[in-house]
Scaffold this active site. Structure first.
Site, PDB file in Angstrom:
ATOM      1  N   LYS A  53      87.010  77.928  16.796  1.00  0.00           N
ATOM      2  CA  LYS A  53      87.063  77.582  18.223  1.00  0.00           C
ATOM      3  C   LYS A  53      86.348  76.255  18.466  1.00  0.00           C
ATOM      4  CE  LYS A  53      87.566  82.306  19.807  1.00  0.00           C
ATOM      5  NZ  LYS A  53      86.907  83.586  20.068  1.00  0.00           N
ATOM      6  N   GLN A  97      81.465  85.763  22.196  1.00  0.00           N
ATOM      7  CA  GLN A  97      82.259  86.375  21.125  1.00  0.00           C
ATOM      8  C   GLN A  97      81.985  87.884  21.052  1.00  0.00           C
ATOM      9  OE1 GLN A  97      84.557  84.644  19.120  1.00  0.00           O
ATOM     10  NE2 GLN A  97      85.118  86.695  18.455  1.00  0.00           N
ATOM     11  N   ASP A 120      87.802  83.657  28.848  1.00  0.00           N
ATOM     12  CA  ASP A 120      88.406  84.788  28.129  1.00  0.00           C
ATOM     13  C   ASP A 120      89.201  85.680  29.093  1.00  0.00           C
ATOM     14  OD1 ASP A 120      88.474  85.260  25.439  1.00  0.00           O
ATOM     15  OD2 ASP A 120      86.485  86.168  25.304  1.00  0.00           O
TER      16      ASP A 120
END
Ligand code: NDP
Length: 294
Positions: A53, A97, A120
């Protein structure tokens, strides 16, 4: 034989459109979008995701910030970091994460992220917005599935879509997005009766199950479009491992009209959509129109 839907190539094109948008934002608005990724603990798979990422974020010209915290970090310290990032004007997107260590309340952490920076798309307000069909930050993997479907099929209106899997991360949001595209949506799961018959009704079949090769060739309507979200690592010859999907690719590709491979289908779309979300978030935070092509 089914057409192969090349997610790797589509994701590369999307990243290049994101890079163009970033360059435009820097040149015309003096805005350099910034993405902060927070990793708690040493999970090897998570470390790989976070590294990828960060690398891809920097490649598009955005600011990439990584916060790697030890596994024993307290919930309070993690929430304090998120609060700091929420108030940092140079950070437009925040991603924590998952999974988090067990002593940390995942939903509390997600719902502490500023909803406008929740790239997200897991904040409860973004989930709610998606379910009532208003603009929100949309979860990345489901967004990637829809981009591939629209690129391949064009208008999805009226198609019968079956989604196998009802998780909050993939199954439910992809179902909401298909509904937004005017599909007739069936959500199947582990308690569904006669799953093969349900799948046979699908013009569009999305498999997000986590069971290797669950979906067989004779579950598929001839000509259907298959989106295989599954990523399952299995033992291969010589002590190695390889990735396979939730669909039996060999069987399915003889019946389907089009299919995403694993790897190289949905997988690469996830990070590309994360980068896209970060640019969208930056534009909204600065009152800038979202660039065409995103
Ligand atoms: P979850 O384990 O959270 O959910 C799996 C879903 O599948 C559940 O709704 C479950 O039903 C259903 N299910 C399980 N077994 C069966 C069965 N035998 N028949 C029908 N339904 C079944 O998984 P995720 O949604 O997080 O992930 C699904 C897959 O997608 C995984 O392989 C994962 O690795 C992959 N993935 C890929 C991503 C990417 O490409 N970047 C991102 C995220 C996930 P029930 O609710 O009844 O238990």
């Amino acid at each position: 034989m089914a057409t192969v839907i090349d997610g790797k190539a589509y994701a590369a094109k999307l990243r290049s459109r994101v890079a163009d948008a970033v360059s435009m934002l820097i040149t015309h608005h003096q805005v350099k979008p910034g993405l902060a990724v927070v990793l708690v603990g040493e999970d090897p798979a998570s470390q790989v995701y976070v590294r990828n990422k960060g690398k891809q974020t920097a490649e598009t010209g955005m600011e990439s910030v990584e916060h790697k915290l030890p596994g024993e970090t307290s919930e309070q310290d993690l929430l304090a970091l998120i609060d700091k990032l929420n108030n940092d004007p140079g950070i437009n997107g925040i991603l924590v994460q998952l999974p988090l260590p067990e002593h940390i309340d995942e939903s509390k952490v997600i719902n502490t992220i500023n909803v406008a920076k929740d790239v997200d798309g897991f904040h409860i307000q973004n989930v709610g917005k998606l379910s009532i069909g208003v603009d929100s930050l949309v979860p990345c993997t489901p967004a990637g599935c829809i981009l591939l479907l629209k690129d391949h099929l064009g208008d999805l209106t009226g198609k019968n879509a079956v989604v196998v899997g009802r998780s909050n991360i993939v199954g439910k949001p992809v179902s909401m997005l298909l509904l937004k595209e005017h599909c007739t949506v069936t959500i199947a799961h582990s308690r569904t009766s006669d799953l093969p018959a349900v799948c046979r009704g699908a013009d569009i079949l999305v498999a997000a199950v986590g069971v290797p090769e669950l979906v067989k060739g004779d579950w598929i309507k001839p000509g259907a479009t298959i989106i295989d979200v599954g990523i399952n690592r299995i033992e291969a010859e010589g002590g190695k491992t390889r990735l396979i999907g939730d669909v039996d690719y060999t069987q399915a590709s003889k019946v389907a009209g089009a299919i995403t491979p694993v790897p190289g289908g949905v997988g690469p779309m996830t990070i590309a959509c994360l980068l896209r979300n970060t640019v969208i978030a930056a534009c909204r935070q600065h009152g800038i129109d979202i660039p065409a092509g995103l």
